[in-house]
Design a protein around this motif. Structure first.
Motif, short mmCIF file in Angstrom:
data_model
loop_
_atom_site.label_atom_id
_atom_site.label_comp_id
_atom_site.label_asym_id
_atom_site.label_seq_id
_atom_site.Cartn_x
_atom_site.Cartn_y
_atom_site.Cartn_z
N UNK A 166 5.13 35.74 -51.86
CA UNK A 166 5.83 36.49 -50.82
C UNK A 166 6.88 35.58 -50.20
N UNK A 167 8.14 36.04 -50.20
CA UNK A 167 9.22 35.30 -49.54
C UNK A 167 9.83 36.21 -48.49
N UNK A 168 9.70 35.81 -47.25
CA UNK A 168 10.24 36.58 -46.13
C UNK A 168 11.43 35.81 -45.57
N UNK A 169 12.64 36.30 -45.82
CA UNK A 169 13.82 35.55 -45.37
C UNK A 169 14.37 36.02 -44.03
N UNK A 170 13.63 36.87 -43.38
CA UNK A 170 13.97 37.25 -42.00
C UNK A 170 12.70 37.78 -41.35
N UNK A 171 12.52 37.46 -40.10
CA UNK A 171 11.33 37.93 -39.42
C UNK A 171 11.59 39.29 -38.79
N UNK A 172 10.57 40.11 -38.70
CA UNK A 172 10.73 41.38 -38.03
C UNK A 172 10.99 41.15 -36.56
N UNK A 173 11.78 42.00 -35.97
CA UNK A 173 12.19 41.83 -34.59
C UNK A 173 11.03 42.14 -33.64
N UNK A 174 10.60 41.11 -32.90
CA UNK A 174 9.46 41.27 -32.01
C UNK A 174 9.83 41.03 -30.55
N UNK A 175 11.08 40.65 -30.27
CA UNK A 175 11.42 40.29 -28.90
C UNK A 175 11.22 41.42 -27.91
N UNK A 222 15.77 31.90 -35.32
CA UNK A 222 16.98 31.51 -36.06
C UNK A 222 17.28 32.50 -37.17
N UNK A 223 18.58 32.61 -37.51
CA UNK A 223 19.00 33.52 -38.57
C UNK A 223 18.55 33.04 -39.95
N UNK A 224 18.34 31.71 -40.08
CA UNK A 224 17.96 31.17 -41.39
C UNK A 224 16.45 31.00 -41.52
N UNK A 225 15.70 31.79 -40.76
CA UNK A 225 14.24 31.77 -40.85
C UNK A 225 13.79 32.08 -42.27
N UNK A 226 12.79 31.33 -42.76
CA UNK A 226 12.26 31.57 -44.10
C UNK A 226 10.75 31.29 -44.08
N UNK A 227 10.01 32.20 -44.69
CA UNK A 227 8.54 32.15 -44.68
C UNK A 227 8.08 32.43 -46.09
N UNK A 228 7.24 31.55 -46.65
CA UNK A 228 6.82 31.69 -48.05
C UNK A 228 5.30 31.56 -48.15
N UNK A 229 4.68 32.51 -48.86
CA UNK A 229 3.25 32.46 -49.14
C UNK A 229 3.05 32.47 -50.65
N UNK A 230 2.22 31.57 -51.15
CA UNK A 230 2.04 31.43 -52.60
C UNK A 230 1.03 32.45 -53.14
N UNK A 231 1.21 32.78 -54.40
CA UNK A 231 0.35 33.77 -55.04
C UNK A 231 -1.08 33.26 -55.16
N UNK A 232 -1.99 34.22 -55.32
CA UNK A 232 -3.42 33.92 -55.45
C UNK A 232 -3.93 33.07 -54.29
N UNK A 233 -3.59 33.48 -53.09
CA UNK A 233 -4.06 32.76 -51.91
C UNK A 233 -4.55 33.77 -50.87
N UNK A 234 -5.33 33.28 -49.95
CA UNK A 234 -5.89 34.12 -48.89
C UNK A 234 -5.17 33.78 -47.59
N UNK A 235 -4.62 34.78 -46.93
CA UNK A 235 -3.89 34.57 -45.69
C UNK A 235 -4.67 35.20 -44.54
#
Length: 330
Positions: free
Chosen positions: A64-73, A111-124
């Motif tokens: 999973x690659x999330x290159x922008x966060x959902x707006x929570x403000x 930030x606009x360049x926010x990036x969040x990555x989760x690797x496959x076959x893992x438990x979050x």
């Protein structure tokens, strides 16, 4: 838009009315195998007047690659998360997402360049408290701490001590099965306890300072334990590595890492075991032995204590018939 509607729109599923896993005072939404390509599992949240508590409980099937966060403000100002289990990275600023750690999102200044990555076959699995500005200002104004200082405290102030202090609160939230109205009082108390712990750690930060030579010695001990976690390391060996007496080593190690040497080793064993459970077909008994336990039952007890699940439950996450414990799986 209410937060409930926001979650429903984002996940594109209806609420699970037959939730059996977390407190019925909150709301549960789930992604089953048919809903999402990348993940399956549950998202639960409870919204109070000044805070939102949530739980992410997902098995990550594909990266999973999330290159922008959902707006929570519009809903919370700052969100602080305790990671029970994860395998990934957050960027800008860079942070590895690993078990028994914290990460923080400042939704007022994301930030606009926010990036969040989760690797496959893992438990979050994470437990988070999102603070609305009103709650933050109420707590911080009386002790003259600004929001910026509070945010720095979450990011920089002796994270190991802070993480250990928040672990207990996070696990109490995770295991809460209360119904309303008792749950309403419980979650409000936990949100206030969470922010109080962060403030207390910030105010007492000078207490945790360790001399540089001792700090380096402790890091050497930790690295040695990381490399030999499956062995029963002799206390005398650690004293020779650190050049400290047994009492001094035990006290300073706990002050620096927020846990005893034994607990540090057990956590390392459980993290490695989790990776093996999710990414191999090794029998659980063999996994227990590979991380240093001759007793299968003892391994299961420790695993449940640190991960909130039995090894067999984690192994089932990668099985076809994974039960989401909601009406979507009935």
């Amino acid at each position: 838009m209410t937060y409930y509607d926001f979650v429903k729109e984002y996940m594109n599923v209806d609420e699970c009315k037959n939730n059996k896993k977390y407190s019925s005072a909150g709301h549960t939404f789930c992604w089953s195998k048919d809903d999402s390509i990348n993940a399956e599992g549950l998202y639960w949240f409870y919204e109070g007047n000044e805070f939102i508590i949530d739980i992410h409980d997902f098995y990550i099937k594909e990266e999973v690659i999330q290159n922008s966060t959902y707006s929570m403000e519009n809903y919370v100002s700052i969100c602080s998360s305790y990671i029970v289990s994860a395998n990934g990275e957050k960027f800008n600023p860079y942070q590895t997402l690993t078990p028994n750690s914290l990460y923080t999102l400042d939704f007022d200044n994301i930030e606009d360049d926010f990036l969040f990555l989760l690797h496959e076959n893992s438990y979050y699995l994470t437990v988070s408290v999102g603070f609305k500005r009103e709650l933050l200002e109420k707590h911080l104004s009386s002790i003259n701490i600004g929001l910026e200082s509070f945010y720095r405290a979450l990011l920089q102030t002796n994270q190991i001590i802070l993480t250990k202090s928040l672990e207990k609160v996070a696990m109490e939230i995770l295991n809460c099965k209360m119904d309303a109205p008792a749950a309403d009082f419980f979650f409000k108390a936990k949100a206030n306890e969470w922010i109080s712990i962060v403030i207390d750690t910030y105010l007492n930060r000078k207490k945790y300072k360790i001399e540089s030579d001792d700090n380096k010695a402790l890091e050497d001990v930790a690295r040695f334990l990381d490399d030999h976690f499956a062995m029963n390391v002799n206390q005398e060996t650690l004293e020779k590595i650190s050049k400290m007496s047994g009492t001094k080593l035990k006290n300073l190690f706990k002050e620096k890492y927020g846990q005893s040497i034994t607990e540090y080793t057990q956590r390392k064993r459980m993290n490695v075991a989790e990776t093996l459970l999710l990414n191999t077909k090794l029998p659980i008994k063999e996994i227990a032995e590979s991380v240093g336990y001759t007793s299968h039952s003892k391994f299961s007890i420790y695993y449940k204590r640190y991960k909130g699940k039995l090894p067999s439950e984690v192994r089932n996450l990668v099985c076809k018939d994974h039960n989401l414990n909601c009406d979507c799986s009935d």
